[in-house]
Design a protein around this motif. Structure first.
Motif, mmCIF file in Angstrom:
data_model
loop_
_atom_site.group_PDB
_atom_site.id
_atom_site.type_symbol
_atom_site.label_atom_id
_atom_site.label_comp_id
_atom_site.label_asym_id
_atom_site.label_seq_id
_atom_site.Cartn_x
_atom_site.Cartn_y
_atom_site.Cartn_z
ATOM 1 N N ILE A 79 46.137 45.016 43.433
ATOM 2 C CA ILE A 79 45.789 43.217 43.908
ATOM 3 C C ILE A 79 46.593 42.580 45.139
ATOM 4 N N THR A 80 47.422 42.906 45.501
ATOM 5 C CA THR A 80 48.131 43.075 46.093
ATOM 6 C C THR A 80 47.632 43.403 47.969
ATOM 7 N N GLY A 81 47.270 44.694 47.319
ATOM 8 C CA GLY A 81 46.537 45.830 48.701
ATOM 9 C C GLY A 81 44.698 45.343 48.846
ATOM 10 N N GLY A 82 44.867 44.408 47.753
ATOM 11 C CA GLY A 82 43.044 44.514 47.855
ATOM 12 C C GLY A 82 43.340 43.286 48.562
ATOM 13 N N THR A 83 44.129 42.071 48.687
ATOM 14 C CA THR A 83 43.893 41.055 48.674
ATOM 15 C C THR A 83 44.434 41.440 50.854
ATOM 16 N N CYS A 84 45.257 42.413 51.337
ATOM 17 C CA CYS A 84 45.541 42.871 52.240
ATOM 18 C C CYS A 84 44.453 43.064 53.653
ATOM 19 N N VAL A 85 43.741 44.209 52.502
ATOM 20 C CA VAL A 85 42.580 44.137 52.899
ATOM 21 C C VAL A 85 42.058 43.265 53.214
ATOM 22 N N ALA A 86 41.029 42.428 52.393
ATOM 23 C CA ALA A 86 40.319 41.265 52.877
ATOM 24 C C ALA A 86 40.404 40.186 53.622
ATOM 25 N N ILE A 87 42.290 40.312 53.953
ATOM 26 C CA ILE A 87 42.408 38.995 54.528
ATOM 27 C C ILE A 87 42.338 40.124 56.442
ATOM 28 N N VAL A 95 47.582 44.767 59.368
ATOM 29 C CA VAL A 95 46.881 44.513 57.694
ATOM 30 C C VAL A 95 46.867 45.393 56.746
ATOM 31 N N VAL A 96 45.276 45.820 57.251
ATOM 32 C CA VAL A 96 44.640 46.573 56.547
ATOM 33 C C VAL A 96 45.028 47.594 56.189
ATOM 34 N N GLY A 97 45.937 48.050 57.283
ATOM 35 C CA GLY A 97 46.437 49.890 56.857
ATOM 36 C C GLY A 97 48.133 49.628 55.662
ATOM 37 N N ILE A 98 48.769 48.036 55.769
ATOM 38 C CA ILE A 98 49.176 48.114 55.185
ATOM 39 C C ILE A 98 48.624 48.106 53.794
ATOM 40 N N GLY A 99 46.953 47.208 52.969
ATOM 41 C CA GLY A 99 46.816 46.714 51.794
ATOM 42 C C GLY A 99 45.973 48.998 51.495
ATOM 43 N N SER A 100 46.005 49.364 52.633
ATOM 44 C CA SER A 100 45.423 50.688 52.333
ATOM 45 C C SER A 100 46.396 51.317 50.896
ATOM 46 N N GLY A 101 47.294 51.241 51.552
ATOM 47 C CA GLY A 101 48.525 51.565 51.607
ATOM 48 C C GLY A 101 48.748 51.547 49.887
ATOM 49 N N PHE A 102 49.286 50.423 50.021
ATOM 50 C CA PHE A 102 49.207 49.383 48.321
ATOM 51 C C PHE A 102 47.922 49.846 47.208
ATOM 52 N N LEU A 128 38.276 43.545 46.456
ATOM 53 C CA LEU A 128 39.464 42.378 45.861
ATOM 54 C C LEU A 128 39.193 42.185 44.292
ATOM 55 N N ALA A 129 38.183 41.499 44.163
ATOM 56 C CA ALA A 129 37.426 41.225 42.407
ATOM 57 C C ALA A 129 37.735 42.925 41.991
ATOM 58 N N ILE A 130 37.599 44.025 42.017
ATOM 59 C CA ILE A 130 37.763 44.910 41.382
ATOM 60 C C ILE A 130 39.320 45.520 41.032
#
Length: 494
Positions: free
Chosen positions: A331-339, A362-369, A470-472
Motif C-alpha cells: 500500500i505504501t509503495g502503491g501510494t508513492c508510485v501514484a504520487i 518517488v516512483v522508484g521508492i514506490g516500486s521497491g516497496f 493503488l486500488a489493487i
C-alpha cells in the motif's frame, strides 16, 4: 540446501546475472532514442521495446515449467545463451527491422534468465532468509541500474549505441560459468508434457494485439478492418488459451494458482507495476532528448534517479516483511508510485530535468516497496515443485503489462506527433542532435511541441494506471508473512 561456501558463490553468480539484466533494462533504454534516429525508425520506436517484452513475457511460463521439470541450472544456461546471442546480433543490426527481430530473440532468452534466477534464490534460502535476500537482490538490481543509464549514455555519446548491447556479454558468461560450477540442486526426474500449444496460443494472441495497437495507430487507422480484425482475433486467441489451460495436463499458466488470493492480487498488481515501469523506462529518455534537448547521458539521469529509490525501498521492505507483513508495504509503495506519476501528469509543459529526477525517485521508492513483497509472497505461497511456475507467472504478468502499455501509449504518442508537427518534418530529428542543427528555430520548436504533447498524454495515462495499481494493493489480504506461507501437508504414519 546449498552448502555455505557454495551458496555464497551461487549468490555471487546470480548477482552477476542480475547486473546483466539491470544493464539491459536501463542502458538500452538510454541508448534506444539514438539507435532509432540512426536507423530511421521513429514510427516503430515502441516495437523495439514491445517485441522484447512480448517474447520475454510469453516464454516465461514455459521456462518456469521447464525449470521445475528439468532443474534450474540447465534452463538458466539455455536462456542465457539465447540472450547473449540476441545481444550480439542487436549490436550488429544494420536496419531497424533487424534490430526488432534480434530484440525478439534477446527477449526469448530473458524469459529463461530472470525467473529462473529468482527461483534459485527461493530454493537455496529459508523462508526467513528469503525475505531478506529478495530485498537484497532487488537492491542490487537498483544499484546496478545506477550504472546502466550513465554507462549507456556515455557509451552512446562517446562511441556508438551498438556497444551498449555488447558490454553485457561478459557478465552473462561469468554468471553462467560460476553457476555451472557451484550450483547443487536436487535431482529432477519425472514424466512431463510441455504445454507447447498453450505457449503458442498465448504468444500469438499477445502478438496480434500488439500489431493491432501499433500498426492501427500508425498505418491502418483505428477503425480499419485490419485493426478490428486483429483485435478480435487476439481476444478469441486468449479465450481459447484459457479454455486450453483447463484441459492441459501441465498447463503453461496453471489457473488453479489464482484461487489463492495472495497470488491473484500479486499478479494483478504486477501487471500495473510492469505497465508503469516499462512505460517510464521507454519514454522518459525520449522526453530528455526530444523535448529538453539533452544528450543520451543527460536523458538517462531520471532513470538513475529511479534506481536510487528502488534499492533503498527494496532493502527496507525485505527487512520489514517478516515483522509487519506484506500489505502495509505494498500500500505504501502503491501510494508513492501514484504520487510520482501524478506529478508528471499534472506538471504539463512545466516539466524540467530536475522535476523528472525528483518524480522518478518517488516512483522508484514506490516500486521497491511493491515489487519485493509481491514476489516473495507468491514464492512462499506454493510448494517447491510449483515455485518455478509461480515465480514465472509473476514475471509474466509484469512483462505483459509492460508490453501492452508501451505499445498502447506509443500509439498515443504517434497520434499526437502527427497532429502537432508541421508538414515535411522528420520525427527522427527530435532525437538526433545532428539533424536538429539543420532545422530552423520554428521547425525545432514544432518538433519539441509535438513530442511534449505526445509524452504528456503518455504521463497522464501512466498516472491513471498507477491509481488503479493503488486500488489493487488495498485488496491484498491482511496477516503476517507466515500466515500466507504454504503449509506442507504431513501424512501420518500408519
Amino acid at each position: 540446501m546449498q552448502p555455505g561456501r557454495e551458496r555464497k558463490l551461487v549468490t555471487a553468480a546470480l548477482v552477476a546475472g542480475l547486473f546483466l539484466a539491470a544493464l539491459e533494462a536501463t542502458a538500452v533504454a538510454t541508448a534506444m532514442p539514438t539507435a532509432v534516429a540512426d536507423l530511421g525508425g521513429m514510427s516503430r520506436y515502441s516495437w523495439a521495446f514491445s517485441v522484447y517484452l512480448l517474447t520475454s513475457t510469453t516464454t516465461v511460463p514455459l521456462f518456469g515449467k521447464l525449470a521445475d521439470l528439468h532443474g534450474r541450472l540447465r534452463i538458466y544456461l539455455i536462456g542465457m545463451t539465447i540472450f547473449l546471442i540476441g545481444s550480439a546480433l542487436c549490436g550488429a543490426a544494420q536496419t531497424f527491422e533487424q534490430l526488432i527481430l534480434f530484440r525478439a530473440l534477446q527477449g526469448i532468452g530473458a524469459g529463461g534468465v530472470m525467473p529462473v534466477s529468482i527461483t534459485i534464490i527461493g530454493d537455496i534460502f529459508t523462508l526467513e532468509e528469503r525475505a531478506r535476500m529478495q530485498g537484497l537482490f532487488s537492491g542490487v538490481w537498483g544499484l546496478a541500474s545506477l550504472a546502466g543509464p550513465a554507462l549507456g549514455g556515455f557509451v552512446t555519446d562517446a562511441f556508438s549505441w551498438r556497444y551498449v548491447f555488447y558490454f553485457a556479454i561478459p557478465f552473462g558468461i561469468l554468471s553462467s560459468v560460476m553457476l555451472a560450477i557451484f550450483l547443487r540442486e536436487r535431482e529432477v526426474r519425472r514424466e512431463h508434457k510441455l504445454d507447447l500449444i498453450g505457449t503458442a496460443l498465448l504468444t500469438v494472441s499477445i502478438a496480434l494485439l500488439l500489431v493491432a495497437i501499433l500498426e492501427g495507430s500508425e498505418t491502418w487507422g483505428w477503425r480499419s478492418p485490419w485493426t478490428l480484425g486483429l483485435s478480435l482475433a487476439a481476444v478469441v486467441g486468449f479465450v481459447t488459451f484459457l479454455r486450453q489451460q483447463r484441459s492441459a495436463p501441465e498447463p503453461t499458466l496453471p489457473l488453479d494458482l489464482f484461487r489463492n488470493r495472495v497470488i491473484a492480487v500479486s499478479s494483478a498488481g504486477s501487471v500495473i507495476v510492469g505497465a508503469v515501469l516499462f512505460t517510464l523506462t521507454a519514454f522518459i529518455p525520449m522526453y530528455g532528448q526530444g523535448v529538453l534537448g539533452g544528450t543520451a547521458a543527460q536523458a538517462g539521469a531520471p532513470l538513475i534517479a529511479m534506481s536510487l529509490g528502488w534499492p533503498l525501498a527494496s532493502a527496507t521492505a525485505g527487512r520489514l516483511m517478516m515483522r509487519i507483513g506484506y500489505r502495509p508495504l505494498v500500500i505504501t509503495g502503491g501510494t508513492c508510485v501514484a504520487i510520482g506519476t501524478a506529478a508528471l501528469a499534472i506538471a504539463g509543459n512545466a516539466v524540467s530535468m530536475t522535476f523528472l529526477i525528483v518524480s522518478m525517485v518517488v516512483v522508484g521508492i514506490g516500486s521497491g516497496f511493491i515489487a519485493t513483497p509481491y514476489l516473495v509472497a507468491v514464492q512462499n505461497a506454493v510448494p517447491w515443485n510449483r515455485r518455478g511456475v509461480a515465480t514465472s507467472a509473476g514475471q509474466f504478468f509484469r512483462t505483459v503489462g509492460g508490453a501492452i502499455a508501451v505499445a498502447a501509449l506509443g500509439a498515443i504518442l504517434n497520434d499526437r506527433l502527427h497532429e502537432r508537427m508541421g508538414p515535411g518534418l522528420d520525427a527522427n530529428a527530435a532525437l538526433d542532435p545532428d539533424l536538429r542543427r539543420g532545422l530552423s528555430p520554428d521547425q525545432v520548436l514544432s518538433l519539441s511541441d509535438g513530442m511534449e504533447a505526445g509524452l504528456h498524454a503518455v504521463f497522464v495515462a501512466c498516472a491513471i494506471i498507477a491509481v488503479v495499481g493503488l486500488a489493487i494493493t488495498l485488496l491484498f489480504p491482511r496477516g503476517s508473512a507466515v500466515d500466507h506461507a504454504h503449509q506442507e501437508v504431513v501424512t501420518p504414519a500408519l
